[in-house]
Design a protein around this motif. Structure first.
Motif, mmCIF file in Angstrom:
data_model
loop_
_atom_site.group_PDB
_atom_site.id
_atom_site.type_symbol
_atom_site.label_atom_id
_atom_site.label_comp_id
_atom_site.label_asym_id
_atom_site.label_seq_id
_atom_site.Cartn_x
_atom_site.Cartn_y
_atom_site.Cartn_z
ATOM 1 N N ASP A 25 -6.845 7.613 3.359
ATOM 2 C CA ASP A 25 -7.626 6.865 2.792
ATOM 3 C C ASP A 25 -6.764 5.815 1.854
ATOM 4 O O ASP A 25 -6.960 4.404 1.579
ATOM 5 C CB ASP A 25 -8.684 7.355 1.832
ATOM 6 N N GLU A 26 -5.960 6.448 0.943
ATOM 7 C CA GLU A 26 -5.034 5.647 -0.030
ATOM 8 C C GLU A 26 -4.178 4.724 0.627
ATOM 9 O O GLU A 26 -4.075 3.742 0.275
ATOM 10 C CB GLU A 26 -4.413 6.625 -0.933
ATOM 11 N N ALA A 27 -3.613 5.225 1.937
ATOM 12 C CA ALA A 27 -2.536 4.295 2.619
ATOM 13 C C ALA A 27 -3.468 2.974 3.303
ATOM 14 O O ALA A 27 -2.940 1.793 3.130
ATOM 15 C CB ALA A 27 -1.958 5.034 3.623
ATOM 16 N N LEU A 28 -4.660 3.268 3.691
ATOM 17 C CA LEU A 28 -5.527 2.142 3.977
ATOM 18 C C LEU A 28 -5.884 1.279 3.022
ATOM 19 O O LEU A 28 -6.081 0.035 3.150
ATOM 20 C CB LEU A 28 -6.766 2.523 4.865
ATOM 21 N N SER A 29 -6.424 1.905 1.843
ATOM 22 C CA SER A 29 -6.824 1.184 0.480
ATOM 23 C C SER A 29 -5.644 0.154 0.046
ATOM 24 O O SER A 29 -6.033 -1.109 -0.035
ATOM 25 C CB SER A 29 -7.199 1.916 -0.522
#
Length: 151
Positions: A25-29
């Motif tokens: 989720d952090e990588a996509l964010s």
């Protein structure tokens, strides 16, 4: 009953899944997106035009939640929605050029994340991991705890 010597596999798996999920989720964010946006973009990329029901089935997001994401994506210029000429009650979604660009950014983030996740594992090990995960999923399909009478 004594405490287990090792962390039960279910807890270890759950902890790992949460850590991987948070990191993804952090990588996509960081790439300007989110998991729901990525799933919707990926689904639309695979079938150029989709109606909302098909999209819901493909991404596993239902009802008002999907509508909320689609409205935000439309407001951001990532998708367009139009009535299906064959059935005016159905909305068709398509990627815009901005949606195509967002798809490419999030795809790059997902591929980079997947490479990091696989670091130090051979293709055979990744294949074996997939088999084990499939077996674990099958083991809990339809699982119902035994009623042993203890409270």
């Amino acid at each position: 009953m004594s405490a287990p010597r090792e962390l039960p596999i279910g807890i270890a798996l759950s902890n790992t899944a949460k850590a991987v999920s948070r990191a993804f989720d952090e990588a996509l964010s960081e790439a300007g997106g989110s998991r729901p946006i990525w799933l919707i973009l990926m689904s639309l990329k695979n079938r150029s035009v989709a109606n909302q029901r098909e999209l819901a089935d493909a991404v596993g997001i239902r009802g008002a939640t999907l509508t909320h994401h689609l409205a935000a994506m439309e407001d951001s210029g990532l998708v367009t929605r139009r009535r299906d000429p064959a059935n005016r009650r159905v909305h068709l979604m398509e990627l815009t050029p901005e949606g195509e660009a967002a798809f490419l950014r999030l795809r790059d983030a997902a591929v980079t994340f997947d490479r990091a996740l696989r670091a130090g594992m051979s293709d055979d090990e990744v294949g074996h991991l997939r088999e084990l995960l499939d077996r674990l999923r099958a083991n809990v399909a339809g699982y119902e705890p035994a009623d042993d009478g203890q409270v």
